[in-house]
Design a protein around this motif. Structure first.
Motif, PDB file in Angstrom:
ATOM      1  N   ARG A  14       0.864  -1.193   0.000  1.00  0.00           N
ATOM      2  CA  ARG A  14       0.000   0.000   0.000  1.00  0.00           C
ATOM      3  C   ARG A  14       0.884   1.221   0.000  1.00  0.00           C
ATOM      4  N   TYR A  15       0.476   2.220  -0.757  1.00  0.00           N
ATOM      5  CA  TYR A  15       1.190   3.487  -0.719  1.00  0.00           C
ATOM      6  C   TYR A  15       0.415   4.436   0.184  1.00  0.00           C
ATOM      7  N   PRO A  16       1.118   5.084   1.116  1.00  0.00           N
ATOM      8  CA  PRO A  16       0.428   5.979   2.044  1.00  0.00           C
ATOM      9  C   PRO A  16      -0.024   7.261   1.348  1.00  0.00           C
ATOM     10  N   ARG A  20      -4.348   6.537  -0.238  1.00  0.00           N
ATOM     11  CA  ARG A  20      -3.931   5.225   0.292  1.00  0.00           C
ATOM     12  C   ARG A  20      -4.229   4.097  -0.704  1.00  0.00           C
ATOM     13  N   VAL A  21      -3.397   4.057  -1.732  1.00  0.00           N
ATOM     14  CA  VAL A  21      -3.598   3.099  -2.829  1.00  0.00           C
ATOM     15  C   VAL A  21      -3.084   1.713  -2.424  1.00  0.00           C
ATOM     16  N   THR A  22      -3.863   0.680  -2.729  1.00  0.00           N
ATOM     17  CA  THR A  22      -3.368  -0.686  -2.581  1.00  0.00           C
ATOM     18  C   THR A  22      -2.853  -1.117  -3.955  1.00  0.00           C
ATOM     19  N   ALA A  23      -1.536  -1.014  -4.132  1.00  0.00           N
ATOM     20  CA  ALA A  23      -0.935  -1.291  -5.447  1.00  0.00           C
ATOM     21  C   ALA A  23      -0.842  -2.786  -5.715  1.00  0.00           C
ATOM     22  N   LEU A  24      -0.605  -3.580  -4.664  1.00  0.00           N
ATOM     23  CA  LEU A  24      -0.609  -5.043  -4.781  1.00  0.00           C
ATOM     24  C   LEU A  24      -1.470  -5.597  -3.660  1.00  0.00           C
ATOM     25  N   GLY A  41      -0.825  -6.107 -17.829  1.00  0.00           N
ATOM     26  CA  GLY A  41      -1.971  -5.515 -17.142  1.00  0.00           C
ATOM     27  C   GLY A  41      -2.071  -4.046 -17.484  1.00  0.00           C
ATOM     28  N   PRO A  42      -3.243  -3.464 -17.257  1.00  0.00           N
ATOM     29  CA  PRO A  42      -3.441  -2.056 -17.606  1.00  0.00           C
ATOM     30  C   PRO A  42      -2.550  -1.123 -16.788  1.00  0.00           C
ATOM     31  N   SER A  43      -2.452   0.118 -17.248  1.00  0.00           N
ATOM     32  CA  SER A  43      -1.714   1.141 -16.516  1.00  0.00           C
ATOM     33  C   SER A  43      -2.275   1.255 -15.095  1.00  0.00           C
ATOM     34  N   GLY A  44      -1.397   1.272 -14.115  1.00  0.00           N
ATOM     35  CA  GLY A  44      -1.817   1.405 -12.721  1.00  0.00           C
ATOM     36  C   GLY A  44      -2.220   0.100 -12.064  1.00  0.00           C
ATOM     37  N   SER A  45      -2.037  -1.035 -12.776  1.00  0.00           N
ATOM     38  CA  SER A  45      -2.484  -2.320 -12.211  1.00  0.00           C
ATOM     39  C   SER A  45      -1.493  -2.907 -11.207  1.00  0.00           C
ATOM     40  N   GLY A  46      -0.257  -2.329 -11.136  1.00  0.00           N
ATOM     41  CA  GLY A  46       0.697  -2.803 -10.124  1.00  0.00           C
ATOM     42  C   GLY A  46       1.950  -3.448 -10.692  1.00  0.00           C
ATOM     43  N   LYS A  47       2.178  -3.336 -12.014  1.00  0.00           N
ATOM     44  CA  LYS A  47       3.320  -4.022 -12.645  1.00  0.00           C
ATOM     45  C   LYS A  47       4.663  -3.542 -12.068  1.00  0.00           C
ATOM     46  N   THR A  48       4.847  -2.216 -12.038  1.00  0.00           N
ATOM     47  CA  THR A  48       6.110  -1.676 -11.521  1.00  0.00           C
ATOM     48  C   THR A  48       6.289  -2.054 -10.063  1.00  0.00           C
ATOM     49  N   THR A  49       5.208  -1.988  -9.303  1.00  0.00           N
ATOM     50  CA  THR A  49       5.301  -2.322  -7.880  1.00  0.00           C
ATOM     51  C   THR A  49       5.707  -3.785  -7.706  1.00  0.00           C
ATOM     52  N   LEU A  50       5.126  -4.684  -8.524  1.00  0.00           N
ATOM     53  CA  LEU A  50       5.469  -6.105  -8.382  1.00  0.00           C
ATOM     54  C   LEU A  50       6.934  -6.347  -8.716  1.00  0.00           C
ATOM     55  N   PRO A  80      15.089   0.401 -14.859  1.00  0.00           N
ATOM     56  CA  PRO A  80      13.915   1.204 -14.509  1.00  0.00           C
ATOM     57  C   PRO A  80      13.362   1.933 -15.728  1.00  0.00           C
ATOM     58  N   GLN A  81      12.118   2.365 -15.643  1.00  0.00           N
ATOM     59  CA  GLN A  81      11.549   3.142 -16.763  1.00  0.00           C
ATOM     60  C   GLN A  81      12.372   4.394 -17.020  1.00  0.00           C
ATOM     61  N   SER A  82      12.957   4.952 -15.961  1.00  0.00           N
ATOM     62  CA  SER A  82      13.757   6.190 -16.111  1.00  0.00           C
ATOM     63  C   SER A  82      15.119   5.923 -16.750  1.00  0.00           C
TER      64      SER A  82
HETATM   65  N1  LIG Z   1       4.896   6.232  -4.804  1.00  0.00           N
HETATM   66  C1  LIG Z   1       3.579   6.076  -4.926  1.00  0.00           C
HETATM   67  N2  LIG Z   1       2.710   6.720  -4.106  1.00  0.00           N
HETATM   68  C2  LIG Z   1       1.374   6.545  -4.204  1.00  0.00           C
HETATM   69  N3  LIG Z   1       0.790   5.742  -5.125  1.00  0.00           N
HETATM   70  C3  LIG Z   1       1.603   5.092  -5.982  1.00  0.00           C
HETATM   71  C4  LIG Z   1       3.029   5.221  -5.941  1.00  0.00           C
HETATM   72  N4  LIG Z   1       3.557   4.446  -6.918  1.00  0.00           N
HETATM   73  C5  LIG Z   1       2.528   3.859  -7.540  1.00  0.00           C
HETATM   74  N5  LIG Z   1       1.354   4.242  -6.985  1.00  0.00           N
HETATM   75  C6  LIG Z   1       0.000   3.777  -7.366  1.00  0.00           C
HETATM   76  O1  LIG Z   1       0.005   2.365  -7.241  1.00  0.00           O
HETATM   77  C7  LIG Z   1      -0.743   1.770  -8.306  1.00  0.00           C
HETATM   78  C8  LIG Z   1       0.160   0.791  -9.071  1.00  0.00           C
HETATM   79  O2  LIG Z   1       1.201   1.537  -9.686  1.00  0.00           O
HETATM   80  P1  LIG Z   1       2.296   0.835 -10.610  1.00  0.00           P
HETATM   81  O3  LIG Z   1       3.292   1.887 -10.985  1.00  0.00           O
HETATM   82  O4  LIG Z   1       2.787  -0.380  -9.944  1.00  0.00           O
HETATM   83  O5  LIG Z   1       1.395   0.418 -11.874  1.00  0.00           O
HETATM   84  P2  LIG Z   1       1.836  -0.046 -13.346  1.00  0.00           P
HETATM   85  O6  LIG Z   1       0.957  -1.192 -13.715  1.00  0.00           O
HETATM   86  O7  LIG Z   1       3.310  -0.275 -13.386  1.00  0.00           O
HETATM   87  O8  LIG Z   1       1.455   1.230 -14.213  1.00  0.00           O
HETATM   88  P3  LIG Z   1       2.064   1.781 -15.633  1.00  0.00           P
HETATM   89  O9  LIG Z   1       1.749   0.745 -16.683  1.00  0.00           O
HETATM   90  O10 LIG Z   1       1.292   3.052 -15.845  1.00  0.00           O
HETATM   91  O11 LIG Z   1       3.543   2.006 -15.420  1.00  0.00           O
HETATM   92  C9  LIG Z   1      -1.281   2.911  -9.139  1.00  0.00           C
HETATM   93  O12 LIG Z   1      -2.583   3.202  -8.711  1.00  0.00           O
HETATM   94  C10 LIG Z   1      -0.335   4.056  -8.806  1.00  0.00           C
HETATM   95  O13 LIG Z   1      -0.992   5.307  -8.945  1.00  0.00           O
END
Ligand SMILES: Nc1ncnc2c1ncn2[C@@H]1O[C@H](COP(=O)(O)OP(=O)(O)OP(=O)(O)O)[C@@H](O)[C@H]1O
Length: 220
Positions: A14-16, A20-24, A41-50, A80-82
């Motif tokens: 979860r991101y605070p 308060r997003v639950t990313a995974l 998965g779609p944008s924002g689905s949690g790929k980067t977080t995983l 990283p994407q950057s």
């Molecule tokens: N540092 C952060 N603080 C708060 N929320 C975050 C943070 N990083 C990611 N999120 C949120 O967590 C969720 C998952 O983000 P993540 O970057 O893992 O998705 P993604 O599938 O990689 O997206 P994309 O395809 O757009 O890169 C999203 O709702 C995002 O807005």
């Protein structure tokens, strides 16, 4: 099936903050050597977080992550994407950098530059090459020490279809040489070339498939 390189058990991240997003949300996966695993998965689905959790860059709020890799930094590479190329070093120096910090042999820098179609740009600074070329340079650097676990976040976003295929071939070759490769991507060409696809939706694991086999991957 081999012992997984990394295993997550019911991982929640979860991101605070105000939202308060639950990313995974309770994600359990096993990552194996010898496979190219694509996290889709779609944008924002949690790929980067995983993939950040798999790399050890993010810690879960609940659940556990087990790895059979030690704490040796050169075992794991992350693109990283950057891209994170050092702006004052040439493309060749960026790719060579990990080798200066380690006594491991790994892959030959010039060979990597040739393979990734960068040899003619080796002496330029990152700012003097295109976004796609920078992306290939970041991948070349990540491959320099031949890591047992390679993670890459959208590594083909700036590539034309021929270069997407080139990167896919390089990623598959590294995986099939006995390493674990995990790529976050929504590129259909990359997904089609994966050995295994983990699909996330709203932070949950929605599907675990093997496109070539056309059947779900064994779980657990
Ligand atoms: N540092 C952060 N603080 C708060 N929320 C975050 C943070 N990083 C990611 N999120 C949120 O967590 C969720 C998952 O983000 P993540 O970057 O893992 O998705 P993604 O599938 O990689 O997206 P994309 O395809 O757009 O890169 C999203 O709702 C995002 O807005």
């Amino acid at each position: 099936m081999t012992t997984p390189v990394v295993t997550t058990h019911s991982v929640t991240r979860r991101y605070p903050g105000a939202g308060r997003v639950t990313a995974l949300d309770g994600v359990s996966v096993e990552i194996h050597a010898g496979e190219l695993t694509v996290v889709a998965g779609p944008s924002g689905s949690g790929k980067t977080t995983l993939i950040s959790v798999l790399a050890g860059h993010e810690r879960p709020d609940a659940g556990t992550v087990q790895t059979r890799l030690g704490s040796r930094w050169h075992e794991t590479s992350f693109v990283p994407q950057s891209l994170a190329l050092l702006p004052e070093l040439s493309i060749r120096e960026n790719v060579e950098l990990p080798a200066l910090l380690s006594d491991r042999t790994g892959s030959d820098t010039d060979e990597l530059l040739r393979t990734l179609d960068l040899a003619h740009l080796a002496d330029r600074l990152p700012a003097q090459v295109s976004g796609g070329e920078q992306q290939r340079a970041s991948l070349a650097r990540a491959l320099r020490l031949s890591p047992a676990l390679l993670l890459a976040d959208e590594p083909t976003g700036h590539q034309d279809p021929a270069r997407v295929q080139l990167l896919l071939d390089v990623l598959r070759a590294h995986a099939h040489a006995g390493n674990a490769v995990v790529v976050a991507s929504h590129d259909e060409q990359v997904i089609a070339g994966a050995d295994r696809v983990l699909t996330l939706r709203d932070g949950r694991l929605a599907a675990d498939t093997r496109p070539a086999a056309g059947s779900p991957a064994p779980r657990g």
